[in-house]
Design an enzyme around this catalytic site. Structure first.
Site, PDB file in Angstrom:
ATOM      1  N   ILE A   1       0.830  -1.207   0.000  1.00 58.48           N
ATOM      2  CA  ILE A   1       0.000   0.000   0.000  1.00 58.48           C
ATOM      3  C   ILE A   1       0.872   1.269   0.000  1.00 58.48           C
ATOM      4  O   ILE A   1       0.546   2.268  -0.642  1.00 58.48           O
ATOM      5  CB  ILE A   1      -0.932  -0.028   1.240  1.00 58.48           C
TER       6      ILE A   1
ATOM      7  N   ASP B   1      11.361   3.917   4.779  1.00 57.49           N
ATOM      8  CA  ASP B   1      11.244   2.482   5.105  1.00 57.49           C
ATOM      9  C   ASP B   1      12.518   2.040   5.817  1.00 57.49           C
ATOM     10  O   ASP B   1      13.449   2.835   5.996  1.00 57.49           O
ATOM     11  CB  ASP B   1      10.990   1.641   3.840  1.00 57.49           C
TER      12      ASP B   1
ATOM     13  N   ASN C   1       1.833   4.797   7.256  1.00 62.20           N
ATOM     14  CA  ASN C   1       1.422   3.535   6.637  1.00 62.20           C
ATOM     15  C   ASN C   1       2.175   2.320   7.172  1.00 62.20           C
ATOM     16  O   ASN C   1       1.624   1.223   7.198  1.00 62.20           O
ATOM     17  CB  ASN C   1       1.612   3.659   5.113  1.00 62.20           C
ATOM     18  N   ALA C   2       3.433   2.508   7.593  1.00 64.09           N
ATOM     19  CA  ALA C   2       4.241   1.350   8.008  1.00 64.09           C
ATOM     20  C   ALA C   2       3.499   0.580   9.093  1.00 64.09           C
ATOM     21  O   ALA C   2       2.943   1.168  10.024  1.00 64.09           O
ATOM     22  CB  ALA C   2       5.602   1.807   8.521  1.00 64.09           C
TER      23      ALA C   2
ATOM     24  N   ALA D   1      -2.698 -16.316  24.467  1.00 67.91           N
ATOM     25  CA  ALA D   1      -2.118 -17.280  25.411  1.00 67.91           C
ATOM     26  C   ALA D   1      -0.671 -17.615  25.046  1.00 67.91           C
ATOM     27  O   ALA D   1       0.151 -17.878  25.922  1.00 67.91           O
ATOM     28  CB  ALA D   1      -2.962 -18.556  25.428  1.00 67.91           C
TER      29      ALA D   1
ATOM     30  N   ASN E   1      -9.591  -9.640  15.587  1.00 72.29           N
ATOM     31  CA  ASN E   1      -9.280 -10.834  14.803  1.00 72.29           C
ATOM     32  C   ASN E   1      -8.514 -11.812  15.681  1.00 72.29           C
ATOM     33  O   ASN E   1      -7.542 -11.412  16.321  1.00 72.29           O
ATOM     34  CB  ASN E   1      -8.423 -10.418  13.598  1.00 72.29           C
TER      35      ASN E   1
ATOM     36  N   TYR F   1      -1.997  -6.602  17.160  1.00 70.91           N
ATOM     37  CA  TYR F   1      -2.266  -5.830  15.945  1.00 70.91           C
ATOM     38  C   TYR F   1      -3.608  -5.080  16.059  1.00 70.91           C
ATOM     39  O   TYR F   1      -3.691  -3.877  15.790  1.00 70.91           O
ATOM     40  CB  TYR F   1      -2.282  -6.792  14.756  1.00 70.91           C
TER      41      TYR F   1
ATOM     42  N   THR G   1      -1.658  -7.866  -0.858  1.00 70.50           N
ATOM     43  CA  THR G   1      -0.276  -7.409  -0.643  1.00 70.50           C
ATOM     44  C   THR G   1       0.545  -8.533  -0.014  1.00 70.50           C
ATOM     45  O   THR G   1       0.022  -9.608   0.283  1.00 70.50           O
ATOM     46  CB  THR G   1      -0.211  -6.208   0.326  1.00 70.50           C
TER      47      THR G   1
HETATM   48  P1  NAD Z   1       3.490  -4.492   3.740  1.00 68.45           P
HETATM   49  O1  NAD Z   1       4.015  -5.479   4.721  1.00 68.45           O
HETATM   50  O2  NAD Z   1       3.387  -4.875   2.305  1.00 68.45           O
HETATM   51  O3  NAD Z   1       4.312  -3.128   3.847  1.00 68.45           O
HETATM   52  C1  NAD Z   1       4.608  -2.515   5.088  1.00 68.45           C
HETATM   53  C2  NAD Z   1       5.872  -1.693   4.936  1.00 68.45           C
HETATM   54  O4  NAD Z   1       6.202  -1.140   6.216  1.00 68.45           O
HETATM   55  C3  NAD Z   1       7.067  -2.556   4.480  1.00 68.45           C
HETATM   56  O5  NAD Z   1       7.699  -1.963   3.369  1.00 68.45           O
HETATM   57  C4  NAD Z   1       7.955  -2.572   5.707  1.00 68.45           C
HETATM   58  O6  NAD Z   1       9.340  -2.681   5.414  1.00 68.45           O
HETATM   59  C5  NAD Z   1       7.603  -1.247   6.371  1.00 68.45           C
HETATM   60  N1  NAD Z   1       7.976  -1.276   7.777  1.00 68.45           N
HETATM   61  C6  NAD Z   1       7.692  -2.236   8.681  1.00 68.45           C
HETATM   62  N2  NAD Z   1       8.284  -1.965   9.846  1.00 68.45           N
HETATM   63  C7  NAD Z   1       8.945  -0.786   9.691  1.00 68.45           C
HETATM   64  C8  NAD Z   1       9.755  -0.005  10.548  1.00 68.45           C
HETATM   65  N3  NAD Z   1      10.025  -0.375  11.793  1.00 68.45           N
HETATM   66  N4  NAD Z   1      10.299   1.125  10.059  1.00 68.45           N
HETATM   67  C9  NAD Z   1      10.053   1.507   8.777  1.00 68.45           C
HETATM   68  N5  NAD Z   1       9.300   0.803   7.927  1.00 68.45           N
HETATM   69  C10 NAD Z   1       8.744  -0.337   8.383  1.00 68.45           C
HETATM   70  O7  NAD Z   1       2.067  -4.038   4.311  1.00 68.45           O
HETATM   71  P2  NAD Z   1       0.775  -3.521   3.539  1.00 68.45           P
HETATM   72  O8  NAD Z   1      -0.114  -4.673   3.350  1.00 68.45           O
HETATM   73  O9  NAD Z   1       1.136  -2.666   2.386  1.00 68.45           O
HETATM   74  O10 NAD Z   1       0.093  -2.638   4.696  1.00 68.45           O
HETATM   75  C11 NAD Z   1       0.347  -1.272   4.856  1.00 68.45           C
HETATM   76  C12 NAD Z   1      -0.466  -0.776   6.048  1.00 68.45           C
HETATM   77  O11 NAD Z   1      -1.856  -1.078   5.847  1.00 68.45           O
HETATM   78  C13 NAD Z   1      -0.064  -1.418   7.365  1.00 68.45           C
HETATM   79  O12 NAD Z   1      -0.128  -0.469   8.387  1.00 68.45           O
HETATM   80  C14 NAD Z   1      -1.115  -2.486   7.556  1.00 68.45           C
HETATM   81  O13 NAD Z   1      -1.297  -2.802   8.909  1.00 68.45           O
HETATM   82  C15 NAD Z   1      -2.335  -1.822   6.944  1.00 68.45           C
HETATM   83  N6  NAD Z   1      -3.342  -2.789   6.483  1.00 68.45           N
HETATM   84  C16 NAD Z   1      -3.082  -3.657   5.455  1.00 68.45           C
HETATM   85  C17 NAD Z   1      -4.073  -4.559   5.058  1.00 68.45           C
HETATM   86  C18 NAD Z   1      -3.878  -5.542   3.933  1.00 68.45           C
HETATM   87  O14 NAD Z   1      -4.820  -6.289   3.632  1.00 68.45           O
HETATM   88  N7  NAD Z   1      -2.739  -5.592   3.263  1.00 68.45           N
HETATM   89  C19 NAD Z   1      -5.295  -4.583   5.708  1.00 68.45           C
HETATM   90  C20 NAD Z   1      -5.504  -3.706   6.755  1.00 68.45           C
HETATM   91  C21 NAD Z   1      -4.521  -2.802   7.125  1.00 68.45           C
END
Ligand code: NAD
Length: 444
Positions: free
Chosen positions: A217, A236, A285-286, A295, A344, A350, A385
């Site tokens: 995303i 990132d 977004n991260a 448990a 969930n 989370y 993703t």
């Molecule tokens: P993804 O795992 O594809 O990407 C997440 C990015 O965050 C990665 O590039 C990762 O390297 C970076 N990241 C993680 N820890 C980090 C840190 N400590 N410092 C800097 N960067 C860091 O995830 P995604 O699916 O693209 O999701 C993006 C956001 O959307 C997240 O917050 C996720 O919780 C949320 N989300 C995603 C979904 C889904 O279905 N994919 C659903 C609900 C919410």
């Protein structure tokens, strides 16, 4: 990631097999993901109806609809805008039923329904009838989702019904930009200043920060904001330097490699932003998952999710506030999740962080209002993703299908919603949660 069922049912034979086996038959969604233009409705067949409504809203809508191609009399329509602000008694709800039923027969597959309601009621019976509109829209969205169509509602707060405000609402909710947003009810408030258009401004590009921009995303969001002319700082972890560099180069942005869970991350980001004159669009977004039942969850699994998904955001915002680096008129967007709404199993860590962000945006909105800035949460449902690729097959398949559109969303769908919240005309929305989930059954 390929959704094989979606591809399969595009062929007549595949559709017949799916029907015989009782499988869902998702249709390809109509999407629009180019840069914003000042005339989003141009060329679109839009029909506005106003069951039980009184002036001036119907004429405002008529003026807006006239800007597009308009719907020819009796012809099919791509967007149906229902002014239900006058649905204040049972007789008016009957008019809502009749007129929407008639208009719905003209809605094309993949069409958009946007219903406008009102928050202003003189007594409890009016409030009840106005509230009925929410259930009506959510149920309608579930019925038309199988045709790739969506329905959403905006509840107009007192004084919110100006032409500029309604145009701003329609540009997202009544167009193919909101392909994976359905069954949502959001408050649309009054704003005082004129809502300026949001076409690319290359003279003084606004600065955006997207954390977690290396993939999924985040990468889609960075690309989408760059398309609108923003100068994007892609953030990132150091291990993601290569894809991050490639992305920054592709979109003419810059990059910052930092572990956001580290103690110096907020300072490093602030230093980078000081050189750019602050930030106008901040996308938190991260995010990470460390799934396990409560448990069995280790303290390290709990702590790491808290650190990235929540503490890092609070620390960055506190630093940018203290340093005055969040510019006037800024747009802040936090990535929450359906898991933060519904919970969930296996995700107490989370879900807690994603729920925290919903409380955070609601509380922080008031503080930002004085600076003409807004903050909202996006709650994606099942998005294709790397994060969802890690799910076990059956859980993944259930996640994909348990929504009105019978398919997962794409990173670009979420990016499009973020791009909308990042624009000046989205100002009437603040402190709210915009779900990009295809009307997921979870938490509905
Ligand atoms: P993804 O795992 O594809 O990407 C997440 C990015 O965050 C990665 O590039 C990762 O390297 C970076 N990241 C993680 N820890 C980090 C840190 N400590 N410092 C800097 N960067 C860091 O995830 P995604 O699916 O693209 O999701 C993006 C956001 O959307 C997240 O917050 C996720 O919780 C949320 N989300 C995603 C979904 C889904 O279905 N994919 C659903 C609900 C919410």
């Amino acid at each position: 990631m390929t959704d094989r069922l979606l591809s399969f049912v595009q062929h007549p034979l595949g559709r017949r097999v799916a029907r015989a086996l009782g499988l869902p038959q998702p249709v390809r969604l109509l999407r629009r993901q180019d840069a914003w233009s000042d005339k989003e409705l141009a060329g679109r067949a839009v029909l506005a109806i106003a069951p039980g409504s009184a002036e001036p809203l119907p004429s405002l809508l008529a003026a807006i609809v006239a800007q597009g191609a308009g719907a020819s009399a009796g012809g099919s329509v791509q967007s149906l805008v229902v002014d239900a602000t006058g649905c204040r008694d049972v007789a008016a709800l009957r008019a809502l039923f009749e007129q929407t039923q008639l208009a719905l027969s003209r809605l094309r597959p993949g069409g958009r329904v946007l219903v406008l309601s009102s928050s202003v009621a003189v007594d409890a019976s009016e409030a009840a009838c106005l509230h009925a509109v929410r259930g009506f829209v959510r149920a309608l969205a579930k019925e038309i989702g199988r045709r790739g169509a969506t329905a959403n509602a905006l509840v107009l707060q007192e004084g919110a019904a100006s032409q500029a405000s309604l145009e701003a609402a329609l540009r997202f909710f009544a167009t193919d930009r909101s392909a994976y947003v359905s069954g949502q009810v959001l408050n649309w408030r009054k704003t005082d200043e004129p809502m300026t258009p949001c076409a690319a401004d290359t003279q003084t590009p606004r600065v955006a920060v997207v954390t977690g921009a290396a993939g999924g995303i985040g990468a889609a969001t960075a690309r989408r904001l760059a398309l609108d002319g923003l100068r994007v700082v892609c953030v990132d972890v150091p291990a993601a330097r290569h894809p991050l560099e490639a992305l920054a180069q592709e979109i003419g942005g810059s990059l910052l490699t930092v572990d956001l869970a580290g103690a110096s991350a907020a300072d490093e980001l602030a230093d980078a932003l000081r050189r750019l004159g602050g930030v106008d669009v901040l996308v938190h977004n991260a995010g990470i998952t460390r799934d396990r039942t409560l448990a069995r969850m280790s303290a390290a699994e709990w702590d790491s999710v808290m650190a990235v998904n929540l503490s890092a955001i609070l620390a960055i915002d506190a630093k940018l506030d203290a340093a005055g680096l969040l510019n006037a008129g800024a747009r802040e967007i936090c990535l929450s999740s359906i898991s933060g709404i519904a919970g969930n199993a296996g995700q107490t860590n989370y879900s807690a962080t994603k729920s925290a962000l919903i409380g955070y945006v609601a509380a922080r909105a008031t503080a930002l209002d004085g600076r003409d800035a807004t903050i909202n949460a996006i709650a994606p449902g099942f998005i294709e993703t790397a994060m969802t690729r890690k799910m076990p097959l059956m859980v993944r398949e259930a996640g994909r299908r348990l929504n009105a559109l019978k398919q997962g969303g794409t990173p670009a769908d979420v990016a499009e919603a973020i791009a909308f919240l990042a624009t000046p005309p989205s100002r009437p929305l603040t402190g709210q949660v915009l779900r990009v989930c295809g009307q997921s059954l979870l938490g509905a």
